[in-house]
Design a protein around this motif. Structure first.
Motif, PDB file in Angstrom:
ATOM      1  N   CYS A 692      52.451 -20.870  49.197  1.00 22.53           N
ATOM      2  CA  CYS A 692      51.723 -21.644  48.173  1.00 22.53           C
ATOM      3  C   CYS A 692      50.742 -22.600  48.835  1.00 22.53           C
ATOM      4  N   LEU A 693      51.205 -23.292  49.871  1.00 23.90           N
ATOM      5  CA  LEU A 693      50.314 -24.217  50.584  1.00 23.90           C
ATOM      6  C   LEU A 693      49.102 -23.483  51.145  1.00 23.90           C
ATOM      7  N   GLN A 694      49.340 -22.312  51.738  1.00 23.30           N
ATOM      8  CA  GLN A 694      48.227 -21.530  52.313  1.00 23.30           C
ATOM      9  C   GLN A 694      47.263 -21.076  51.217  1.00 23.30           C
ATOM     10  N   ALA A 695      47.811 -20.816  50.025  1.00 18.97           N
ATOM     11  CA  ALA A 695      46.947 -20.379  48.916  1.00 18.97           C
ATOM     12  C   ALA A 695      46.150 -21.539  48.347  1.00 18.97           C
ATOM     13  N   PHE A 696      46.772 -22.714  48.260  1.00 20.75           N
ATOM     14  CA  PHE A 696      46.143 -23.844  47.559  1.00 20.75           C
ATOM     15  C   PHE A 696      45.208 -24.670  48.437  1.00 20.75           C
ATOM     16  N   LEU A 697      45.499 -24.797  49.740  1.00 22.26           N
ATOM     17  CA  LEU A 697      44.723 -25.700  50.589  1.00 22.26           C
ATOM     18  C   LEU A 697      43.229 -25.363  50.671  1.00 22.26           C
ATOM     19  N   PRO A 698      42.819 -24.063  50.635  1.00 28.32           N
ATOM     20  CA  PRO A 698      41.368 -23.782  50.667  1.00 28.32           C
ATOM     21  C   PRO A 698      40.586 -24.453  49.536  1.00 28.32           C
ATOM     22  N   ALA A 699      41.255 -24.811  48.459  1.00 33.29           N
ATOM     23  CA  ALA A 699      40.558 -25.475  47.349  1.00 33.29           C
ATOM     24  C   ALA A 699      39.986 -26.824  47.772  1.00 33.29           C
ATOM     25  N   LEU A 700      40.544 -27.419  48.849  1.00 35.23           N
ATOM     26  CA  LEU A 700      40.063 -28.728  49.302  1.00 35.23           C
ATOM     27  C   LEU A 700      38.624 -28.655  49.819  1.00 35.23           C
ATOM     28  N   SER A 701      38.201 -27.479  50.261  1.00 36.42           N
ATOM     29  CA  SER A 701      36.836 -27.353  50.788  1.00 36.42           C
ATOM     30  C   SER A 701      35.873 -26.744  49.763  1.00 36.42           C
ATOM     31  N   CYS A 702      36.339 -26.596  48.519  1.00 44.54           N
ATOM     32  CA  CYS A 702      35.458 -26.054  47.476  1.00 44.54           C
ATOM     33  C   CYS A 702      34.345 -27.056  47.187  1.00 44.54           C
ATOM     34  N   PRO A 703      33.081 -26.613  47.152  1.00 46.60           N
ATOM     35  CA  PRO A 703      31.962 -27.569  47.004  1.00 46.60           C
ATOM     36  C   PRO A 703      31.802 -28.141  45.587  1.00 46.60           C
ATOM     37  N   VAL A 704      32.443 -27.529  44.591  1.00 42.98           N
ATOM     38  CA  VAL A 704      32.288 -28.038  43.216  1.00 42.98           C
ATOM     39  C   VAL A 704      33.654 -28.479  42.675  1.00 42.98           C
ATOM     40  N   GLN A 705      33.615 -29.366  41.677  1.00 44.29           N
ATOM     41  CA  GLN A 705      34.840 -29.848  41.000  1.00 44.29           C
ATOM     42  C   GLN A 705      35.873 -30.390  42.001  1.00 44.29           C
ATOM     43  N   ARG A 706      35.350 -31.112  43.020  1.00 41.02           N
ATOM     44  CA  ARG A 706      36.240 -31.552  44.098  1.00 41.02           C
ATOM     45  C   ARG A 706      37.325 -32.516  43.623  1.00 41.02           C
ATOM     46  N   SER A 707      36.961 -33.422  42.735  1.00 39.37           N
ATOM     47  CA  SER A 707      37.908 -34.465  42.323  1.00 39.37           C
ATOM     48  C   SER A 707      39.174 -33.872  41.713  1.00 39.37           C
ATOM     49  N   VAL A 708      38.994 -32.912  40.781  1.00 38.14           N
ATOM     50  CA  VAL A 708      40.143 -32.278  40.108  1.00 38.14           C
ATOM     51  C   VAL A 708      40.981 -31.488  41.112  1.00 38.14           C
ATOM     52  N   LEU A 709      40.315 -30.716  41.950  1.00 35.91           N
ATOM     53  CA  LEU A 709      41.033 -29.844  42.881  1.00 35.91           C
ATOM     54  C   LEU A 709      41.765 -30.661  43.943  1.00 35.91           C
ATOM     55  N   ARG A 710      41.078 -31.659  44.499  1.00 34.71           N
ATOM     56  CA  ARG A 710      41.719 -32.480  45.525  1.00 34.71           C
ATOM     57  C   ARG A 710      42.944 -33.204  44.965  1.00 34.71           C
ATOM     58  N   SER A 711      42.800 -33.717  43.762  1.00 37.40           N
ATOM     59  CA  SER A 711      43.898 -34.464  43.146  1.00 37.40           C
ATOM     60  C   SER A 711      45.142 -33.583  42.979  1.00 37.40           C
ATOM     61  N   SER A 712      44.938 -32.362  42.482  1.00 35.72           N
ATOM     62  CA  SER A 712      46.095 -31.481  42.245  1.00 35.72           C
ATOM     63  C   SER A 712      46.729 -31.036  43.565  1.00 35.72           C
ATOM     64  N   VAL A 713      45.914 -30.681  44.550  1.00 32.30           N
ATOM     65  CA  VAL A 713      46.463 -30.236  45.842  1.00 32.30           C
ATOM     66  C   VAL A 713      47.167 -31.390  46.551  1.00 32.30           C
ATOM     67  N   ARG A 714      46.570 -32.577  46.461  1.00 35.31           N
ATOM     68  CA  ARG A 714      47.199 -33.757  47.066  1.00 35.31           C
ATOM     69  C   ARG A 714      48.583 -34.013  46.444  1.00 35.31           C
ATOM     70  N   SER A 715      48.679 -33.892  45.098  1.00 39.34           N
ATOM     71  CA  SER A 715      49.975 -34.071  44.421  1.00 39.34           C
ATOM     72  C   SER A 715      50.983 -33.034  44.906  1.00 39.34           C
ATOM     73  N   PHE A 716      50.508 -31.796  45.115  1.00 38.26           N
ATOM     74  CA  PHE A 716      51.399 -30.737  45.606  1.00 38.26           C
ATOM     75  C   PHE A 716      51.903 -31.076  47.010  1.00 38.26           C
ATOM     76  N   LEU A 717      51.016 -31.598  47.844  1.00 38.64           N
ATOM     77  CA  LEU A 717      51.418 -31.990  49.198  1.00 38.64           C
ATOM     78  C   LEU A 717      52.487 -33.081  49.153  1.00 38.64           C
ATOM     79  N   HIS A 718      52.312 -34.046  48.259  1.00 41.59           N
ATOM     80  CA  HIS A 718      53.326 -35.096  48.095  1.00 41.59           C
ATOM     81  C   HIS A 718      54.699 -34.478  47.818  1.00 41.59           C
ATOM     82  N   ARG A 719      54.724 -33.513  46.890  1.00 42.93           N
ATOM     83  CA  ARG A 719      55.995 -32.854  46.550  1.00 42.93           C
ATOM     84  C   ARG A 719      56.560 -32.090  47.736  1.00 42.93           C
ATOM     85  N   MET A 720      55.687 -31.418  48.471  1.00 41.43           N
ATOM     86  CA  MET A 720      56.154 -30.603  49.594  1.00 41.43           C
ATOM     87  C   MET A 720      56.686 -31.477  50.735  1.00 41.43           C
TER      88      MET A 720
END
Length: 998
Positions: A692-720
């Motif tokens: 899951c981490l390997q699937a989700f982390l590439p979203a951090l480098s997505c050039p659009v909608q960064r705020s939403v994507l970073r927030s969700s991935v960051r929350s997932f990292l907290h849980r992990m």
């Protein structure tokens, strides 16, 4: 008269701006003119003249003139000359005289403003300049209807100024108001009461609106005047006669309510209420069924409620004082009202019923205190129970799918009825349990043919018993068949009689709410679990045709699973198969409406995770089930992530980003199933979440909608970090690198807690990573904080403040985790820069939360590096920067000792000084006495005193000393040396106070 000496005329151009339709230029001129007239010594007198002579017919101009007068009386009365004060009195009386001659009354808003001005003048002058205020007005007005209207409005305005308890008054105003009331009682009230009687009698037929106004006045004044003036035969008979007049009856009812509500001796109150009741009963008002006017009945119900509560209060006082005879008579009076109470409580109009709930509640409280209940009292309790059960029932018009104001009012009314039910349970739990059981059993036997409202309320009553009855009366499930409770019987009936198939929304919701409320029942009788699970999973629950039911059931299902997962082992895979379609990510292009919203799906994923993790399956099977749950999310995520940068429409981008965010959230929610007993590793799920981490982390480098994507991935990292232990660490460096690119203040502020969490959890394991990331993170923070912002941009200022706090909190975590090498290995220049920011945070920013953190950090750094074998050069830094910070911080004008957070800063400051002494010993004391304190021109004896306090073992002594002395001393330099050298703290504080700093 003063106005004759004023040669000024009103600015006609400015007056044009008073018209609501005037353009902005004229309106601005009118405002400026108003300010000019308010502040002038005598220019306002033209307004007085305009009112006294009736010069203007325009309503807005007349209102304007009253506003100007109001300002003079309210804010400048004391500075007006005797002649000007006389002018105001004459103006008001002349204006009033005009009203008597007019065929048409002024507009209501002008009469109200005039009444306010009369009332303000009264408050200012009644005790001194105008003791004949009421006499003058009554003499002028007589029984002229226009004059009477102004007189009554003035009395209500006086009530607002002098009596109304909802208006806050200063102690001085309260004393003044008390004197005014005392004087009125002595001089004016009898005349006022007589005038009210005449008005009520004269106008009840011809001018009902004036009569209603007068009744309102009587109701307002009765709370503080001699009740005998009102509660007498002629007045009460008049009020009772008006209770029979359609246009007056509601106001007459309100007036009687205020009379009954007046504080009195309990025996006298009982006599008053009883005499009033006798008259009302004789006049036929107790025949509630024959009254069709529901608005009047609502008022009457409130009156009866007031009478009942007054009697209960009298009984309570008499019982406490041991007055047995009078208490018994009062209780008898209370009991005599119960038949009327029941008629009103059970009335089909909920407003009428709601208005009597207070009396009903208090009556039950009386019964609860009695040592033994009579048969009649038991019958009353049962009658109230039946009334409550009946009134809990929905009506046909209730809109369950689109609840509006009426529905919200009924929900509130139901809460009042629940209070009665709880009180009934306290008075007689056995009676309540038996009554509910009877209603419930009868309804469940015939649920197929019963109306939905009867079925819903029967289940609702069972649900409400859980809170109403204490456990000793059966609100628990023992498992002992010999002790099977009535509640257990009812639950068995509920889950086995088939009522879960009832098609109405309210019944479906109530069924599932009750099942989950009594989930402990299924631990005792687990044989019912399969049937209830099917209800959850089919068209009765998660596939119900109502979105409202589906949404609520999703939450309730997760609760049910969470409590009973130990009993679900045989059904785990079947449940997962049945809910598979409810766990699918719904992409925006789908076009089909989903059965559940994304918020509802969170509960479903949590339930699925709990089932898998807590099943008795072997580890390999748990891993396979978790993979089959999460793989579709990962696949969909990768697909949508490749589409997102290609989208050009912002709306479409937002929809895709939200969908991606949901996918991460769902995966994150499954991890809530893990615990200390069932960890990710023990369940064999580490690899799945790593994927899951390997699937989700590439979203951090997505050039659009960064705020939403970073927030969700960051929350997932907290849980992990919580769930995966050190398995998550390889993913942190790359994630951090992405999150530090192109940061805004908010991004950094939300990223820092992640690094702090890693630091606190793994400590030395992450030391190399922290050493690597430390300066890039710090430099990113510095860069964002240094960005210029608009001077009045409050949002940007707040974001920077929060980022600064997060930065200091991060440094505190590093220092507090014992990893001083992280900062020590950043190079001397970087290290110095960082520590300087801590000094700056402690002294320069008016943010006590950040200041407190900075002093905690400084204390820790002194502890780590301030000793004999500490960091080279750090002792010099202590003396040059840290010690001055401890004295300079309280010197700031923004250092507010009345603020609790600032007091905490002072405590931390004391701890820093204490730590310096602990690490540097006598050297520090000598530095203070010989160098630092003399540089502040502090007298030697005060320096000696401070150093003595520093050397005492109890740090509280130092904290207190700093609070009362050091803050003061640090403010005073040469100009206050005379005070300091005398060691006179009082003089110091006095001088300090004169500087506006204490």
């Amino acid at each position: 008269m003063a106005c004759q000496s004023v040669a000024v005329v009103m600015d006609e151009q400015a007056l044009l701006g008073l018209n609501p339709n005037a353009d902005a230029r004229y309106r601005q001129r009118a405002i400026a003119y108003f300010e000019q007239l308010k502040e002038s010594q005598d220019a306002w007198e033209v307004c007085a003249e305009a009112l006294a002579k009736g010069i203007y017919s325009d309503d807005h101009v007349k209102f304007f003139c009253f506003q100007v007068l109001e300002h003079q009386i309210k804010f400048r009365h004391c500075s007006l000359s005797a002649v000007q004060q006389q002018l105001i009195r004459e103006t008001l009386m002349k204006w009033l005289q005009f009203q008597l001659m007019n065929t048409q009354p002024e507009k209501a808003f002008i009469r109200n403003k005039a009444a306010q001005v009369f009332a303000l003048t009264f408050v200012m002058e009644y005790m001194t300049l105008w003791p004949k205020f009421f006499f003058d007005i009554l003499s002028l007005v007589g029984l002229n209807p226009h004059g009477v209207d102004i007189y009554l409005r003035t009395l209500m305005a006086i009530d607002a100024e002098v009596v109304d308890r909802d208006i806050l008054h200063t102690p001085e105003e309260t004393r003044r108001n008390t004197l005014i009331k005392d004087s009125m009682r002595e001089q004016s009230i009898p005349s006022l009461v007589e005038s009210w009687f005449q008005i009520l009698q004269t106008y009840q037929q011809s001018h009902p609106e004036l009569t209603c106004q007068c009744l309102e006045v009587v109701g307002a004044y009765v709370s503080w005047i001699d009740l005998n003036l009102i509660a007498n035969d002629r007045f009460v008979n008049l009020l009772l006669s008006q209770m029979s007049m359609e246009e007056l009856r509601e106001e007459a009812c309100d007036c009687l309510f205020e009379i009954v509500n007046k504080g009195m001796d309990p025996v006298d109150k009982t006599k008053l209420v009883e005499s009033l009741c006798q008259v009302l009963q004789s006049a036929g008002f107790f025949n509630v069924e024959q009254e069709e006017d529901v608005d009047f009945l609502a008022k009457f119900s409130r009156l009866v409620n007031g009478m009942g509560q007054s009697l209960v209060l009298s009984w309570t006082k008499l019982a406490k004082t041991g007055n047995v005879k009078d208490a018994a008579e009062t209780l008898q009076a209370v009991e005599a009202k119960v038949p009327l109470l029941l008629q009103l409580l059970v009335h089909e109009d909920d407003d009428i019923s709601a208005n009597i709930v207070g009396f009903c509640y208090e009556y039950l409280h009386v019964l609860k205190q009695l040592p033994q209940l009579t048969d009649q009292q038991k019958a009353n309790i049962e009658a109230i129970m039946l009334a409550v059960m009946k009134k809990l029932t929905y009506d046909d018009e209730y809109n369950f799918e689109n609840e509006g104001e009426d529905e919200a009012m009924f929900v509130e009314y139901r809460k009042q009825l629940k209070m009665l039910l709880d009180r009934l349970a306290q008075v007689s739990p056995e009676l309540l349990l038996e009554a509910v059981r009877r209603v419930f059993t009868n309804t469940m036997q015939n649920w197929q043919t019963a109306p939905f409202m009867e079925v819903e309320v029967a289940i609702r009553l069972l649900y409400m018993l859980g809170e109403a009855l204490p456990a000793a009366h059966g609100a628990h499930f023992s498992g002992d068949t010999a002790k099977t409770s009535a509640l257990q019987d009812m639950m068995r009936t509920l889950v086995s009689c088939g009522v879960s198939s009832y098609q109405h929304t309210s019944v479906a919701l109530e069924f599932f709410e009750t099942v989950v409320r009594y989930d402990k029942f299924f631990i005792v009788e687990p044989q019912h679990i399969p049937g209830v699970l099917m209800a959850f999973l089919d068209q009765r629950g998660l596939r119900h045709n109502s979105p409202k039911v589906r949404s609520r059931v999703a939450y309730l299902f997760s609760r049910f699973i969470k409590t009973l997962h130990k009993h679900m082992n045989a059904f785990v895979e079947d449940i997962l198969t049945r809910i598979q379609d409810l766990l699918e990510l719904t992409p925006p292009e789908n076009g089909f409406p989903a059965l559940l919203t994304s918020d509802d799906q969170l509960f479903m994923f949590e339930a699925a995770g709990i089932l898998i993790v807590n099943s008795e399956s072997p580890v390999e099977r748990k891993q396979a089930l978790m993979r089959s749950l999460l793989t579709p999310l990962m696949d969909a995520f990768r697909l949508l992530l490749t589409k997102l940068p290609q989208e050009t429409e912002e709306e479409r981008q937002t929809a895709l980003a939200d969908c991606l965010s949901h996918a991460v959230g769902f995966a994150s929610r499954t991890s809530k199933a893990f615990s200390n007993k069932q960890t990710v590793k023990q369940c064999g799920c580490t690899e799945v979440y790593r994927d899951c981490l390997q699937a989700f982390l590439p979203a951090l480098s997505c050039p659009v909608q960064r705020s939403v994507l970073r927030s969700s991935v960051r929350s997932f990292l907290h849980r992990m970090i919580i769930c995966m232990e050190e398995e998550v660490l390889p993913f942190v460096p790359a994630a951090s690198e992405h999150m530090l690119k192109d940061c805004e203040a908010k991004d950094l502020q939300e990223f820092i807690p992640l690094i702090s969490q890693i630091t606190a959890k793994f400590k030395r394991q992450v030391s190399p990573f922290l050493q690597q990331i430390f300066m890039p993170l710090v430099l990113a923070i510095f860069e964002v904080l240094a960005r210029p912002a608009e001077e009045n941009d409050q949002t940007a200022a707040l974001e920077k403040q929060m980022l600064r706090r997060s930065y200091f909190s991060f440094i505190q975590t590093i220092a507090g985790s014992g990893m001083n090498e992280v900062m020590a290995n950043q190079g001397a220049e970087n290290m110095e820069r960082i520590v300087f920011t801590i000094i700056q945070g402690a002294v320069d920013f008016p943010d006590p939360i950040a200041q407190k953190t900075c002093f905690i950090i400084l204390t820790k750094l002194v502890e780590l590096w301030g000793g004999k074998d500490g960091m080279v050069g750090f002792p010099d830094f202590i003396y040059k920067h840290i010690v001055p910070a401890c004295f300079l911080a309280p010197l700031k004008p923004t250092f507010d000792l009345s603020d609790a957070q600032t007091v905490l800063v002072l405590s931390e400051c004391a701890l820093t000084l204490k730590m310096i002494h602990l690490k540097r010993g006598l050297e520090f004391i000598q530095f203070l006495q010989q160098e630092y304190l003399p540089s502040l021109q502090v007298a030697p004896e005060i320096s000696q005193e401070l150093c003595q306090v520093l050397q005492q073992p109890d740090v509280k002594v130092l904290k207190n000393y700093i609070k009362v002395r050091v803050v003061v001393l640090s403010w005073f330099t040469a100009e206050f040396t005379c005070f300091i050298s005398t060691n006179d703290l009082f003089l110091c504080q006095q001088a300090f106070f004169q500087r506006g700093k204490l």
